[in-house]
Design a protein around this motif. Structure first.
Motif, PDB file in Angstrom:
ATOM      1  N   ILE A  63     -73.773 -25.807  20.951  1.00  0.00           N
ATOM      2  CA  ILE A  63     -72.663 -24.962  20.524  1.00  0.00           C
ATOM      3  C   ILE A  63     -72.032 -24.353  21.775  1.00  0.00           C
ATOM      4  CG2 ILE A  63     -71.953 -22.957  19.161  1.00  0.00           C
ATOM      5  CD1 ILE A  63     -73.018 -25.262  17.482  1.00  0.00           C
ATOM      6  N   VAL A  64     -70.715 -24.476  21.882  1.00  0.00           N
ATOM      7  CA  VAL A  64     -69.994 -23.920  23.032  1.00  0.00           C
ATOM      8  C   VAL A  64     -69.073 -22.816  22.514  1.00  0.00           C
ATOM      9  CG1 VAL A  64     -68.415 -24.398  24.938  1.00  0.00           C
ATOM     10  CG2 VAL A  64     -70.054 -26.149  24.207  1.00  0.00           C
ATOM     11  N   ASN A  65     -69.440 -21.565  22.767  1.00  0.00           N
ATOM     12  CA  ASN A  65     -68.574 -20.429  22.473  1.00  0.00           C
ATOM     13  C   ASN A  65     -67.946 -19.984  23.794  1.00  0.00           C
ATOM     14  OD1 ASN A  65     -69.106 -20.273  19.708  1.00  0.00           O
ATOM     15  ND2 ASN A  65     -70.982 -19.101  20.051  1.00  0.00           N
ATOM     16  N   GLY A  66     -66.635 -19.855  23.825  1.00  0.00           N
ATOM     17  CA  GLY A  66     -65.970 -19.531  25.080  1.00  0.00           C
ATOM     18  C   GLY A  66     -65.751 -20.790  25.902  1.00  0.00           C
ATOM     19  N   ASP A  67     -65.694 -20.611  27.198  1.00  0.00           N
ATOM     20  CA  ASP A  67     -65.358 -21.718  28.095  1.00  0.00           C
ATOM     21  C   ASP A  67     -66.585 -22.180  28.876  1.00  0.00           C
ATOM     22  OD1 ASP A  67     -62.633 -21.524  27.402  1.00  0.00           O
ATOM     23  OD2 ASP A  67     -62.345 -19.911  28.863  1.00  0.00           O
ATOM     24  N   ILE A  68     -66.487 -23.405  29.344  1.00  0.00           N
ATOM     25  CA  ILE A  68     -67.535 -23.955  30.194  1.00  0.00           C
ATOM     26  C   ILE A  68     -66.943 -25.064  31.057  1.00  0.00           C
ATOM     27  CG2 ILE A  68     -68.311 -25.678  28.502  1.00  0.00           C
ATOM     28  CD1 ILE A  68     -71.157 -25.223  29.532  1.00  0.00           C
ATOM     29  N   ARG A  69     -67.441 -25.167  32.265  1.00  0.00           N
ATOM     30  CA  ARG A  69     -67.109 -26.291  33.151  1.00  0.00           C
ATOM     31  C   ARG A  69     -68.428 -26.809  33.691  1.00  0.00           C
ATOM     32  NH1 ARG A  69     -65.419 -26.759  38.844  1.00  0.00           N
ATOM     33  NH2 ARG A  69     -64.121 -28.628  39.062  1.00  0.00           N
ATOM     34  N   LEU A  70     -68.643 -28.118  33.580  1.00  0.00           N
ATOM     35  CA  LEU A  70     -69.938 -28.661  33.967  1.00  0.00           C
ATOM     36  C   LEU A  70     -69.795 -30.056  34.552  1.00  0.00           C
ATOM     37  CD1 LEU A  70     -71.910 -29.818  30.791  1.00  0.00           C
ATOM     38  CD2 LEU A  70     -69.506 -29.203  30.737  1.00  0.00           C
ATOM     39  N   ALA A  71     -70.809 -30.429  35.331  1.00  0.00           N
ATOM     40  CA  ALA A  71     -70.877 -31.775  35.908  1.00  0.00           C
ATOM     41  C   ALA A  71     -72.008 -32.538  35.244  1.00  0.00           C
ATOM     42  CB  ALA A  71     -71.112 -31.691  37.415  1.00  0.00           C
ATOM     43  N   ALA A 103     -79.790 -39.727  20.560  1.00  0.00           N
ATOM     44  CA  ALA A 103     -80.674 -40.691  21.232  1.00  0.00           C
ATOM     45  C   ALA A 103     -79.922 -41.615  22.185  1.00  0.00           C
ATOM     46  CB  ALA A 103     -81.443 -41.507  20.187  1.00  0.00           C
ATOM     47  N   PRO A 104     -79.285 -41.072  23.213  1.00  0.00           N
ATOM     48  CA  PRO A 104     -78.561 -41.936  24.153  1.00  0.00           C
ATOM     49  C   PRO A 104     -79.503 -42.901  24.863  1.00  0.00           C
ATOM     50  CG  PRO A 104     -78.779 -39.708  25.028  1.00  0.00           C
ATOM     51  CD  PRO A 104     -79.235 -39.658  23.606  1.00  0.00           C
ATOM     52  N   SER A 105     -78.951 -44.009  25.329  1.00  0.00           N
ATOM     53  CA  SER A 105     -79.758 -45.023  26.002  1.00  0.00           C
ATOM     54  C   SER A 105     -79.945 -44.712  27.482  1.00  0.00           C
ATOM     55  CB  SER A 105     -79.092 -46.398  25.854  1.00  0.00           C
ATOM     56  OG  SER A 105     -77.795 -46.378  26.440  1.00  0.00           O
ATOM     57  N   HIS A 106     -79.329 -43.648  27.957  1.00  0.00           N
ATOM     58  CA  HIS A 106     -79.390 -43.278  29.375  1.00  0.00           C
ATOM     59  C   HIS A 106     -79.871 -41.839  29.510  1.00  0.00           C
ATOM     60  CE1 HIS A 106     -75.766 -40.794  28.780  1.00  0.00           C
ATOM     61  NE2 HIS A 106     -75.409 -41.755  27.938  1.00  0.00           N
ATOM     62  N   HIS A 107     -80.314 -41.471  30.704  1.00  0.00           N
ATOM     63  CA  HIS A 107     -80.668 -40.093  31.013  1.00  0.00           C
ATOM     64  C   HIS A 107     -79.419 -39.353  31.482  1.00  0.00           C
ATOM     65  CE1 HIS A 107     -84.825 -41.455  30.866  1.00  0.00           C
ATOM     66  NE2 HIS A 107     -84.552 -42.351  31.797  1.00  0.00           N
ATOM     67  N   THR A 108     -79.368 -38.043  31.233  1.00  0.00           N
ATOM     68  CA  THR A 108     -78.249 -37.216  31.690  1.00  0.00           C
ATOM     69  C   THR A 108     -78.794 -35.960  32.353  1.00  0.00           C
ATOM     70  OG1 THR A 108     -76.845 -37.994  29.872  1.00  0.00           O
ATOM     71  CG2 THR A 108     -76.140 -36.013  31.034  1.00  0.00           C
ATOM     72  N   LEU A 109     -78.319 -35.696  33.555  1.00  0.00           N
ATOM     73  CA  LEU A 109     -78.614 -34.445  34.256  1.00  0.00           C
ATOM     74  C   LEU A 109     -77.296 -33.692  34.363  1.00  0.00           C
ATOM     75  CD1 LEU A 109     -80.523 -32.625  35.907  1.00  0.00           C
ATOM     76  CD2 LEU A 109     -79.943 -33.991  37.924  1.00  0.00           C
ATOM     77  N   SER A 110     -77.274 -32.439  33.890  1.00  0.00           N
ATOM     78  CA  SER A 110     -76.029 -31.670  33.916  1.00  0.00           C
ATOM     79  C   SER A 110     -76.231 -30.362  34.661  1.00  0.00           C
ATOM     80  CB  SER A 110     -75.525 -31.392  32.492  1.00  0.00           C
ATOM     81  OG  SER A 110     -76.421 -30.552  31.801  1.00  0.00           O
ATOM     82  N   CYS A 111     -75.144 -29.882  35.252  1.00  0.00           N
ATOM     83  CA  CYS A 111     -75.153 -28.601  35.955  1.00  0.00           C
ATOM     84  C   CYS A 111     -73.922 -27.810  35.538  1.00  0.00           C
ATOM     85  CB  CYS A 111     -75.165 -28.825  37.466  1.00  0.00           C
ATOM     86  SG  CYS A 111     -75.154 -27.298  38.445  1.00  0.00           S
ATOM     87  N   TYR A 112     -74.127 -26.556  35.142  1.00  0.00           N
ATOM     88  CA  TYR A 112     -73.008 -25.702  34.765  1.00  0.00           C
ATOM     89  C   TYR A 112     -72.346 -25.186  36.040  1.00  0.00           C
ATOM     90  CZ  TYR A 112     -74.737 -25.638  29.932  1.00  0.00           C
ATOM     91  OH  TYR A 112     -75.127 -26.003  28.669  1.00  0.00           O
ATOM     92  N   LEU A 113     -71.061 -25.413  36.151  1.00  0.00           N
ATOM     93  CA  LEU A 113     -70.320 -25.007  37.350  1.00  0.00           C
ATOM     94  C   LEU A 113     -69.657 -23.650  37.175  1.00  0.00           C
ATOM     95  CD1 LEU A 113     -68.625 -28.470  38.038  1.00  0.00           C
ATOM     96  CD2 LEU A 113     -70.703 -27.552  39.097  1.00  0.00           C
ATOM     97  N   ASN A 114     -69.073 -23.412  35.993  1.00  0.00           N
ATOM     98  CA  ASN A 114     -68.426 -22.129  35.694  1.00  0.00           C
ATOM     99  C   ASN A 114     -68.715 -21.746  34.252  1.00  0.00           C
ATOM    100  OD1 ASN A 114     -66.136 -23.779  37.502  1.00  0.00           O
ATOM    101  ND2 ASN A 114     -66.591 -21.721  38.237  1.00  0.00           N
ATOM    102  N   ASP A 115     -68.832 -20.464  34.032  1.00  0.00           N
ATOM    103  CA  ASP A 115     -69.009 -19.917  32.683  1.00  0.00           C
ATOM    104  C   ASP A 115     -70.269 -20.507  32.025  1.00  0.00           C
ATOM    105  OD1 ASP A 115     -66.556 -18.415  32.883  1.00  0.00           O
ATOM    106  OD2 ASP A 115     -65.522 -20.324  32.606  1.00  0.00           O
ATOM    107  N   GLY A 116     -70.214 -20.710  30.718  1.00  0.00           N
ATOM    108  CA  GLY A 116     -71.361 -21.264  30.009  1.00  0.00           C
ATOM    109  C   GLY A 116     -72.251 -20.232  29.353  1.00  0.00           C
ATOM    110  N   THR A 117     -71.919 -18.945  29.492  1.00  0.00           N
ATOM    111  CA  THR A 117     -72.789 -17.913  28.917  1.00  0.00           C
ATOM    112  C   THR A 117     -72.714 -17.869  27.392  1.00  0.00           C
ATOM    113  OG1 THR A 117     -71.018 -16.287  29.286  1.00  0.00           O
ATOM    114  CG2 THR A 117     -72.719 -16.465  30.985  1.00  0.00           C
ATOM    115  N   GLY A 118     -71.744 -18.590  26.819  1.00  0.00           N
ATOM    116  CA  GLY A 118     -71.677 -18.685  25.359  1.00  0.00           C
ATOM    117  C   GLY A 118     -72.169 -20.023  24.844  1.00  0.00           C
TER     118      GLY A 118
END
Length: 291
Positions: A90-98, A47-62
């Motif tokens: 759950i993060v399986n493998g690698d991910i890069r995100l903004a 329950a964060p007090s702020h909104h978050t918008l994220s975008c996957y830049l690389n990988d993320g299929t896991g």
């Protein structure tokens, strides 16, 4: 302690032994951005007090939401996490995100400016692995910029506002079953907003604004905050800075004239207030749009 380090989603990522913060910046206007890499991890957001918008830049299929392993991320997928939402990943493998972190007051300003609705009437919809090529392209532009260089930092802030405007127009709806109590009546809210907009070049007192609603100053201040999601002085400052941004982009008026047109008593006062909101001086802001 910096403002970004107090944001709950940022704190959760920063606490992970597997996540690595590549860079981050506070962009002014209650906005912050960060780029993360992560691998083989589990992250919960409470329950964060702020909104978050994220975008996957690389990988993320896991990467998937806990309990829903059949739906996974991928490059250019977006996630919308509203304030107050619980989520587990759950993060399986690698991910890069903004990440773009959005304060409640900036969300409130957008609701009033773009949707002409009270912020408390509206709800940002939670979305997981959303396809939105236009938003993904904005994120790709944002991560290429140098957030510490004044001109590029201002462009970063402008892109962040574009991301938020698109988000508000496409991922916001009315709260279900909401019964509003208190606040200004819609006609009063519009009257006050119009009154402020027409007098941004003039001194505005709480008493003067309260007179537009026939309420006492104390009662008006409480009702204004209910309807606008922020105190009157903060809303007036935000509208003055928005006008200044428009004049700096679209006209060649000297900075001293822009300051007076936006209700600031001096160029130095204008510069200090502008920088506190935008993250750069008026001169840097204008230069960023001339290049």
């Amino acid at each position: 302690m910096s403002a970004i380090s107090q944001l709950e989603v940022f704190q959760s990522m920063n606490a992970s032994p597997n996540a690595r913060l590549e860079r981050c910046a506070e962009l002014g206007d209650g906005l912050s951005a960060a780029i993360w890499s992560n691998s083989h991890d589990a992250r919960d957001y409470h329950a964060p007090s702020h909104h978050t918008l994220s975008c996957y830049l690389n990988d993320g299929t896991g990467t998937f939401r806990r309990g829903a392993p059949g739906t996974t991320g991928a490059p250019d997928k977006l996630c919308v996490m509203p304030a107050g939402a619980e989520s587990a990943w759950i993060v399986n493998g690698d991910i890069r995100l903004a990440h773009l972190y959005i304060g409640q007051e900036q969300f409130s300003l957008g609701c009033i400016r773009l949707l002409d609705r009270e912020p408390r009437e509206l709800q940002l919809h939670e979305r997981t692995f959303l396809d939105d090529p236009q938003q993904a392209a904005r994120f790709r532009q944002l991560v290429k910029l140098d957030w510490q260089e004044p001109g590029e930092r201002i462009r970063t802030s402008t892109l962040a506002h574009d991301l938020i405007d698109h988000l508000l127009l496409n991922q916001v709806g009315l709260r279900e079953g909401l019964r509003l109590k208190g606040g200004l009546a819609p006609t009063m809210r519009k009257r006050v907003a119009d009154y402020i907009e027409q007098r941004l070049d003039q001194p505005l007192s709480l008493g003067e604004l309260a007179m537009q609603t026939a309420l006492s100053e104390y009662h008006f201040a409480r009702m204004f905050r209910e309807s606008f999601g922020m105190p009157p002085h903060q809303y007036v400052l935000a509208r003055r800075v928005a006008l200044a941004q428009r004049l700096l982009r679209d006209t060649r008026q000297p900075l001293s004239q822009v300051a007076l047109a936006c209700g600031f008593s001096s160029a130095s006062h204008f510069a200090n207030r502008f920088r506190s909101v935008v993250g750069g001086t008026p001169g840097e802001y204008r230069q960023a749009f001339e290049e």
